[in-house]
Design an enzyme around this catalytic site. Structure first.
Site, PDB file in Angstrom:
ATOM      1  N   HIS A   1      15.285  34.103   7.093  1.00 50.91           N
ATOM      2  CA  HIS A   1      14.443  35.221   6.664  1.00 50.91           C
ATOM      3  C   HIS A   1      14.937  36.538   7.254  1.00 50.91           C
ATOM      4  O   HIS A   1      15.090  36.672   8.466  1.00 50.91           O
ATOM      5  CB  HIS A   1      12.993  34.979   7.068  1.00 50.91           C
TER       6      HIS A   1
ATOM      7  N   HIS B   1      14.685  30.204  -1.666  1.00 47.43           N
ATOM      8  CA  HIS B   1      14.640  28.887  -1.047  1.00 47.43           C
ATOM      9  C   HIS B   1      13.335  28.187  -1.398  1.00 47.43           C
ATOM     10  O   HIS B   1      12.413  28.783  -1.948  1.00 47.43           O
ATOM     11  CB  HIS B   1      14.828  28.980   0.471  1.00 47.43           C
TER      12      HIS B   1
ATOM     13  N   CYS C   1       1.170  27.016   4.655  1.00 46.80           N
ATOM     14  CA  CYS C   1       2.437  27.157   3.939  1.00 46.80           C
ATOM     15  C   CYS C   1       3.546  26.550   4.791  1.00 46.80           C
ATOM     16  O   CYS C   1       3.383  26.339   5.989  1.00 46.80           O
ATOM     17  CB  CYS C   1       2.770  28.620   3.677  1.00 46.80           C
TER      18      CYS C   1
ATOM     19  N   HIS D   1       7.985  24.856   4.615  1.00 51.30           N
ATOM     20  CA  HIS D   1       9.215  24.522   3.906  1.00 51.30           C
ATOM     21  C   HIS D   1       9.415  23.009   3.915  1.00 51.30           C
ATOM     22  O   HIS D   1       9.420  22.407   4.992  1.00 51.30           O
ATOM     23  CB  HIS D   1      10.426  25.166   4.585  1.00 51.30           C
TER      24      HIS D   1
ATOM     25  N   GLU E   1      -0.236  22.610  11.927  1.00 54.31           N
ATOM     26  CA  GLU E   1      -0.837  23.930  12.093  1.00 54.31           C
ATOM     27  C   GLU E   1      -2.330  23.881  12.383  1.00 54.31           C
ATOM     28  O   GLU E   1      -2.859  24.740  13.093  1.00 54.31           O
ATOM     29  CB  GLU E   1      -0.597  24.779  10.838  1.00 54.31           C
TER      30      GLU E   1
ATOM     31  N   TYR F   1       7.670  33.577  -6.016  1.00 52.80           N
ATOM     32  CA  TYR F   1       7.352  34.971  -5.745  1.00 52.80           C
ATOM     33  C   TYR F   1       8.425  35.575  -4.846  1.00 52.80           C
ATOM     34  O   TYR F   1       9.181  34.866  -4.174  1.00 52.80           O
ATOM     35  CB  TYR F   1       5.979  35.106  -5.062  1.00 52.80           C
TER      36      TYR F   1
ATOM     37  N   GLU G   1      10.384  37.737   1.598  1.00 55.44           N
ATOM     38  CA  GLU G   1      10.173  36.347   1.224  1.00 55.44           C
ATOM     39  C   GLU G   1      10.624  36.188  -0.219  1.00 55.44           C
ATOM     40  O   GLU G   1      10.286  37.012  -1.075  1.00 55.44           O
ATOM     41  CB  GLU G   1       8.694  35.959   1.348  1.00 55.44           C
TER      42      GLU G   1
ATOM     43  N   GLU H   1      10.763  32.888  -2.574  1.00 51.81           N
ATOM     44  CA  GLU H   1      10.524  31.454  -2.542  1.00 51.81           C
ATOM     45  C   GLU H   1      10.157  30.882  -3.907  1.00 51.81           C
ATOM     46  O   GLU H   1       9.374  31.472  -4.653  1.00 51.81           O
ATOM     47  CB  GLU H   1       9.389  31.130  -1.562  1.00 51.81           C
TER      48      GLU H   1
ATOM     49  N   TRP I   1       1.426  36.166  -1.560  1.00 46.42           N
ATOM     50  CA  TRP I   1       1.521  34.890  -2.281  1.00 46.42           C
ATOM     51  C   TRP I   1       0.136  34.312  -2.554  1.00 46.42           C
ATOM     52  O   TRP I   1      -0.095  33.751  -3.628  1.00 46.42           O
ATOM     53  CB  TRP I   1       2.407  33.898  -1.533  1.00 46.42           C
TER      54      TRP I   1
END
Length: 199
Positions: free
Chosen positions: A40, A47, A82, A84, A102, A121, A131, A133, A183
């Site tokens: 980032h 990604h 959120c 990855h 989290e 987005y 971002e 993604e 997002w």
């Protein structure tokens, strides 16, 4: 340090491909990987990511406020979680893993569904971090009311949490989008005012 919701995903217990994000071309094809901690920037490549919205049994959605120590969008309210996906990991499995990490919340994959499989987005925060993604969106339905849901938020990721009516969240995205992550706003507007169906 990475600049995304999953910036602490790669821990000392992770190794190899666990600490890499999956790079994509404009058609969504996998074209390689990049270290999560460095991907980032002001020139972030496209990604793979995911977003997850968790609903209690009554249809209220769990929203989180990003930790104030976050580099990108600190202190901004957003969807539940959120992150990855790791190499070889499904979107659902990634959402289960990150929601536990989290929030200390264990989701049942049988009560989860990818509802916006083609969501993507690109956004730039006030510090210039981009971002970019391809970000399938998952909705998870709990079998408990909010007052019986036990949470243990990671303070490095989450400043605070709240349960919000779906219509209220949709109205907020429409009327005051600056209060939410970009997002989350785009996702809520795609969902519309009606609860997504998760069987």
């Amino acid at each position: 340090m990475s600049h995304h919701d999953g910036e602490n995903e790669g821990t000392s217990a992770d190794s190899g491909y666990d600490d890499f994000v999956i790079l994509l071309d404009d058609d969504g094809n996998h074209i390689g990987t990049a270290p999560r901690a460095t991907v980032h920037s002001q020139h972030t490549p496209r990604h793979l990511a995911f977003s997850c919205h968790v609903l209690d049994v009554g249809g209220r959605v769990l929203v989180t406020r990003r930790a104030l120590t976050k580099v990108a969008w600190p202190g901004v309210w957003t969807n539940t979680c959120c992150g990855h996906p790791r190499v070889g990991e499904t979107i659902i499995d990634a959402a289960v893993r990150r929601t536990h990490q989290e929030l200390g919340l264990d989701l049942d994959p049988r009560r989860m569904r990818v509802v916006l499989p083609d969501f993507s987005y690109r956004a730039t925060d006030s510090g210039g971090i981009v971002e970019d993604e391809f970000c399938p969106v998952v909705v998870a339905r709990l079998s408990l009311p909010e007052e019986l849901v036990e949470l243990n938020p990671d303070p490095d990721e989450v400043e605070e949490v709240a349960w919000v009516g779906w219509q209220d969240m949709y109205d907020l995205a429409r009327s005051m989008p600056a209060l939410l992550s970009p997002w989350a706003v785009e996702q809520m507007l795609e969902f519309g005012p009606d609860l997504p169906v998760v069987r």
